[in-house]
Enzyme design. Structure first.
Site, PDB file in Angstrom:
ATOM      1  N   GLU A 147       8.927   3.156  -2.214  1.00  0.00           N
ATOM      2  CA  GLU A 147       8.533   2.089  -0.362  1.00  0.00           C
ATOM      3  C   GLU A 147       8.359   0.850  -1.132  1.00  0.00           C
ATOM      4  O   GLU A 147       8.937   0.561  -1.670  1.00  0.00           O
ATOM      5  CB  GLU A 147       7.188   1.933  -0.303  1.00  0.00           C
ATOM      6  CG  GLU A 147       6.389   1.537   0.573  1.00  0.00           C
ATOM      7  CD  GLU A 147       5.760   2.041   0.931  1.00  0.00           C
ATOM      8  OE1 GLU A 147       4.657   0.698   1.606  1.00  0.00           O
ATOM      9  OE2 GLU A 147       4.690   3.253   1.473  1.00  0.00           O
TER      10      GLU A 147
ATOM     11  N   GLU B  80       4.217  -7.615   3.255  1.00  0.00           N
ATOM     12  CA  GLU B  80       2.978  -7.491   3.566  1.00  0.00           C
ATOM     13  C   GLU B  80       2.052  -8.865   4.170  1.00  0.00           C
ATOM     14  O   GLU B  80       1.807  -9.741   3.015  1.00  0.00           O
ATOM     15  CB  GLU B  80       1.884  -6.452   2.792  1.00  0.00           C
ATOM     16  CG  GLU B  80       2.385  -5.288   2.988  1.00  0.00           C
ATOM     17  CD  GLU B  80       1.594  -4.227   2.229  1.00  0.00           C
ATOM     18  OE1 GLU B  80       0.920  -3.171   2.258  1.00  0.00           O
ATOM     19  OE2 GLU B  80       1.019  -4.529   1.429  1.00  0.00           O
TER      20      GLU B  80
END
Length: 747
Positions: A586, A590
């Site tokens: 990943e 964010e």
């Protein structure tokens, strides 16, 4: 000690003590067992060769009971060697087991509206290697029974025990089965142990002692099978999906009965060795919350390992050692000869070195000075020696401290000599095919290794073996110096999210740690783009619902860009990220609603080829970035540039964070989908406490663009990096492995 683990250990000890105390009691008689045609004449116990302790324990448990005539059940049992999931040849597809089943097969046994809504009945699921091994073990038991002398045989897995009063339950149930059907029409299959599938099991002909199942029984660890039942099952093969699932689909073709209450249960003092293929789907649907992933293997610290790949091969050794839990540093083939002292300066950060171009004298010195060193040499039938280990030195390596690992498909399981040398368990997953040397997944830039600090100026990071220790890494502070990049990207997607696009699909799922489920109704398209609404939910699966998009295609390397206005408020996270499972990798952007001027950059890395079930990372390697503005006030452009040698995070065209290989993790190297979402984490540390007064909360994505990476210059990779020849939409592959492109035209 973790209190949870401590209490678990105490429960296990108490369980074993209680069972041991029961063996001091006089043996109970079970008249259902005996030599007659209307009795259970034998017991088959499925047991792995590498688990002799379980076999001894089961014999002791069976010794607590006597058959009619006085013989102990331990005298009736025969051990059936189980198929081992660690043996790739034994878990390869055969005529006996089809490893692909569907969500519809699962839903037949245990209906679940959420699962069906998330994935549909046609969703294909691949059995785990453990599930294949279990199914094949039971098939071998059926073959043994079909050609054996006994009319009825009890089949046991080796982790069961008899509950209190089991002798009465079995005798009463067996008499009722024969009375109801007659000795000549006895049951094909009688469950002595099962689990009602979420309380949804359908039952017919229910009596005080028995019932006839229509569907809905899990577990297949203790059952009586007749010879004619075994013959019927063998004619119905292949087994499609996990064996306890498949057998539910056969209930209509057999005379199947089950005890009104299980007489056997699985032991409570040890976890299952099985890996369940349905679990990731249950977690994504929100049906279960798997919680944080376990800590990864900790092979590091067992001593120094030097390994060399077979000539012309991919970097198999680097990937294999990393999968075992080593921090691996590899060296390019064209690198000059490395002085031993220079190479080992990074020891403590790394515990395995692959393809180090050491001279004869350096290898001899290492053999003498490091008794903990182990040497691994990859070999094929075309090459017995590796250029980096001259024939004279190769022959002089200590036999007890070295191993030749065959890379040929028919040469056996390569894990076995490697694991034996390193005193580690043989992994259950397949030996890796490796990755192109040009990608250099485990290569380490010297500049990164020099950036050490005694204090980590960022959030907590993983303790998994594929992250450098916190004392060995801090985020780059000189990101502006890396702005002169020479990567060339080709436009692939440019999606205006003011309306629905076929390039992205709305998700109906969630993930562990998320208090919200994602629903298509959580997305609205307008002039401002795709708006995600996080609000309270009445579904009961999670307390909240929200919206999420995922790309239809997967990508390997490129530039990924979005115009985002994140949600504001404590407990809210707006995510824009690349993600994959099996193994989990990943790359995150964010945006934190509790700190609207901050952005979190994160990387998760787990090793392995596509399909390897490794997902130990649970925190990644997060770093907070001060944006210098309130991100929730307006749209800004956020981008990730992902290449084999580095990852750049950009905001409004300005580089704000950079990672290189082993900085502090390897760079993800497998295809990933692009995601956009709004979610609320359970972790208050990450995003703060959710304030219900802020709901519903909204974030907006106005545009998403993707450019694939076509060429990499010296600045992005190595001067010898072959990316320009083999890099495409589906990734960096050797020419023989190149997959068909799924490139979409720009929109």
């Amino acid at each position: 000690m973790n209190l949870r683990e401590g209490f678990g250990s105490l429960r296990g000890v108490s369980f074993r003590v209680a069972l041991a105390a029961r063996r001091l009691l006089p043996p109970k008689s079970i008249h259902a067992f005996g030599p007659g045609d209307d009795q259970i004449g034998a017991i088959l116990a499925i047991n792995l060769d590498r688990q002799p302790g379980r076999w001894r324990w089961l014999q002791q448990e069976l010794g607590r009971f006597r058959a009619q005539g006085g013989r102990r059940l331990s005298q009736l049992v025969e051990r059936l060697p189980a198929i081992d999931a660690r043996d790739g040849r034994e878990t390869a597809p055969t005529a006996d087991v089809d490893p692909i089943y569907t969500m519809g097969d699962q839903l037949f046994v245990q209906p679940d509206a959420r699962l069906e809504e998330c994935f549909g009945r046609d969703q294909a699921i691949r059995m785990s290697r453990q599930e294949i091994a279990v199914a094949r073990s039971h098939v071998e038991a059926w073959k043994r029974i079909a050609r054996g002398p006994h009319k009825y045989v009890l089949v046991l897995e080796d982790d069961v025990y008899f509950v209190h009063g089991a002798h009465r339950l079995i005798d009463q149930g067996w008499r009722a089965a024969l009375q109801g059907l007659g000795p000549d029409e006895g049951p094909h299959l009688l469950y002595l142990s099962y689990l009602d599938a979420g309380g949804t099991a359908e039952r017919a002909d229910v009596t005080a002692n028995l019932f006839r199942p229509i569907r809905g029984l899990w577990y297949f660890s203790g059952y009586v099978l007749s010879r004619s039942g075994a013959e019927r099952l063998l004619r119905m093969m292949p087994v499609v999906g996990p064996v306890d699932l498949w057998i539910n689909h056969r209930f209509g073709d057999l005379r199947v009965l089950a005890l009104s209450k299980s007489a056997l249960l699985q032991r409570g003092d040890g976890g299952s060795d099985n890996a369940y293929s349905i679990l990731p789907y249950l977690a994504r649907s929100g049906t279960v919350d798997a919680g944080p992933s376990p800590v990864g293997p900790t092979a590091g610290g067992r001593g120094l390992v030097l390994a060399w790949n077979a000539p012309g091969a991919t970097d198999v050794m680097g990937m294999a050692l990393s999968t075992l839990g080593y921090r691996v540093r590899t060296f390019p083939a064209e690198a000059p000869s490395n002085r031993l002292a220079t190479m080992l300066e990074s020891e403590g950060l790394f515990d395995a070195y692959v393809d180090a171009n050491l001279g004869d004298a350096a290898i001899e010195e290492l053999v003498r000075q490091r008794p903990d060193a182990r040497f691994v040499i990859g070999a094929t039938s075309q090459s017995s020696d590796h250029p980096a280990t001259p024939d004279r030195v190769h022959r002089s390596l200590p036999v007890a401290r070295s191993a030749v690992v065959p890379m040929d498909a028919l040469a056996g399981n390569p894990w076995e000599p490697l694991s034996h040398l390193l005193a580690l368990p043989v992994p259950d997953h397949a030996f890796p095919r490796g990755v192109s040397h040009g990608i250099g997944v485990f290569r380490a830039e010297e500049a990164n290794l020099a950036r050490k600090t005694d204090r980590l100026g960022t959030n907590k990071i993983d303790e998994s073996p594929w992250v450098l220790p916190p004392t060995a890494w801090r985020p780059r502070q000189d990101v502006s110096a890396t702005s002169a990049r020479a990567c060339e990207f080709t436009p692939c997607l440019n999606v205006d999210l003011t309306s629905h696009s076929a390039a992205f699909r709305a998700l109906t799922e969630t993930f562990p740690g998320n208090m919200a489920t994602f629903e298509p109704t959580g997305i609205e398209h307008s002039a401002e783009g795709a708006s995600f609404a996080l609000r309270k939910s009445a579904s009961g699966v999670r307390p909240l619902s929200s919206g999420a998009l995922a790309s239809t295609d997967s990508f390997t390397y490129g530039r990924f860009e979005a115009e985002i206005r994140p949600a504001r408020g404590s407990g809210l996270v707006t995510g824009f990220f690349l993600h994959r499972d099996l193994p989990r990798q990943e790359i995150d952007v964010e945006l934190l609603g509790s700190r609207p001027n901050r952005m979190l950059a994160n990387v998760y890395f787990n090793p392995g080829d596509e399909g390897t079930a490794i997902a130990y990372g649970y925190r990644g390697t997060p770093h907070e970035i001060d944006l210098g503005f309130d991100a929730t006030a307006d749209f800004h452009t956020y981008a990730v540039e992902w290449t084999p040698g580095s990852i750049h995070w950009l905001v409004d065209g300005r580089i704000v964070h950079v990672r290189s290989r082993w900085d502090p993790t390897p760079i993800p190297h497998l295809p990933m989908r692009l995601h956009a979402n709004l979610w609320s984490p359970r972790s208050v540390e990450l995003a703060g406490q959710l304030d219900d007064d802020t709901l519903p909360a909204h974030s907006a994505f106005r545009r998403i663009a993707v450019q694939t990476l076509d060429r990499v210059s010296e600045i992005c990779g190595d001067s010898a990096d072959p990316c320009s020849e083999h890099l495409g939409h589906e990734g960096l592959l050797e020419p023989a492995e190149q997959q068909p492109s799924t490139r979409q035209p720009a929109q």
